[in-house]
Design a protein around this motif. Structure first.
Motif, PDB file in Angstrom:
ATOM      1  N   CYS A  78      43.223  41.314  40.516  1.00 23.63           N
ATOM      2  CA  CYS A  78      43.089  39.852  40.578  1.00 23.63           C
ATOM      3  C   CYS A  78      42.011  39.516  41.594  1.00 23.63           C
ATOM      4  CB  CYS A  78      44.390  39.202  41.037  1.00 23.63           C
ATOM      5  SG  CYS A  78      45.814  39.584  40.033  1.00 23.63           S
ATOM      6  N   ALA A  82      41.150  33.815  42.149  1.00 19.90           N
ATOM      7  CA  ALA A  82      41.635  33.606  40.781  1.00 19.90           C
ATOM      8  C   ALA A  82      42.710  32.523  40.738  1.00 19.90           C
ATOM      9  CB  ALA A  82      42.208  34.905  40.228  1.00 19.90           C
ATOM     10  N   THR A 105      35.894  38.812  44.480  1.00 21.09           N
ATOM     11  CA  THR A 105      35.916  37.449  43.947  1.00 21.09           C
ATOM     12  C   THR A 105      35.611  37.493  42.456  1.00 21.09           C
ATOM     13  OG1 THR A 105      33.558  37.071  44.331  1.00 21.09           O
ATOM     14  CG2 THR A 105      35.069  36.509  46.152  1.00 21.09           C
ATOM     15  N   ALA A 106      35.892  36.402  41.774  1.00 20.43           N
ATOM     16  CA  ALA A 106      35.615  36.326  40.339  1.00 20.43           C
ATOM     17  C   ALA A 106      34.119  36.506  40.072  1.00 20.43           C
ATOM     18  CB  ALA A 106      36.113  34.998  39.785  1.00 20.43           C
ATOM     19  N   THR A 117      31.902  35.044  35.490  1.00 18.71           N
ATOM     20  CA  THR A 117      33.042  35.303  36.368  1.00 18.71           C
ATOM     21  C   THR A 117      34.099  36.101  35.605  1.00 18.71           C
ATOM     22  OG1 THR A 117      34.175  33.251  35.764  1.00 18.71           O
ATOM     23  CG2 THR A 117      32.744  33.170  37.716  1.00 18.71           C
ATOM     24  N   GLU A 119      38.138  36.746  36.512  1.00 17.03           N
ATOM     25  CA  GLU A 119      39.228  36.553  37.466  1.00 17.03           C
ATOM     26  C   GLU A 119      40.221  37.712  37.468  1.00 17.03           C
ATOM     27  OE1 GLU A 119      40.080  31.927  38.085  1.00 17.03           O
ATOM     28  OE2 GLU A 119      40.539  32.631  36.043  1.00 17.03           O
TER      29      GLU A 119
END
Length: 165
Positions: A78, A82, A105-106, A117, A119
């Motif tokens: 994750c 997210a 990070t995404a 991105t 997530e």
């Protein structure tokens, strides 16, 4: 030389431990060692993620992830930014079973996989999942070391074991 992958042990090794092990004067600061270790770990993680993708051992997308969490997913990654509610109770189950971790990070995940991105993604390979889990823990220790917050240890006295001295 062997050093436990714990910030307190790495910090102690920067002092005199490396010099004693290598019988030479070693001049490395905790900050530099932490930064170098973090960079190496992040390169290895990227390689593992891409390897899992190349061998079809990685799942993207909410629906495929939810399905894989019911069966074959070994580890859910994750992004720290997210929207966790998107996975609902399956995320709760994965966390309680120790099959979910927060990493990156995404946007960082998106850069790895060639998307804007990402997530969430799930790793299906047990071996890759085990290595990723260990590396994410090591990355946290490297960040502690580079930030200078390595005093003390969750396992008691730093480097109390002979192989860590």
């Amino acid at each position: 030389a062997h050093v436990h992958p714990v910030a307190a042990c790495l910090s102690k090794a920067c002092g005199k431990g490396f010099g004693r092990s290598f019988h030479a004067k070693i001049g490395v600061s905790e900050t530099v060692l932490g930064q170098d270790l973090a960079q190496a770990v992040e390169r290895r993680l990227t390689g593992l993620f891409l390897s899992a993708r190349r061998t079809h051992g990685l799942v993207f997308g909410i629906e495929p992830i939810l399905e894989s969490l019911k069966g074959s997913a070994m580890l859910l990654i994750c992004a720290v930014d997210a929207r966790l509610e998107r996975l609902g109770t399956e995320l709760t189950h994965a966390v309680s079973e120790g099959r979910a971790i927060a990493y990156g990070t995404a946007q960082q995940h998106g850069e790895i996989f060639g998307h804007d991105t990402v997530e969430f993604f799930a790793i299906l390979s047990e071996n890759i999942a085990r290595e990723v889990s260990g590396l994410v823990a090591l990355l946290a220790e490297a960040h502690k070391l580079s930030a200078g917050t390595s005093i003390g240890s969750s396992r008691g006295e730093a480097c109390r074991f002979p192989e860590g001295r």
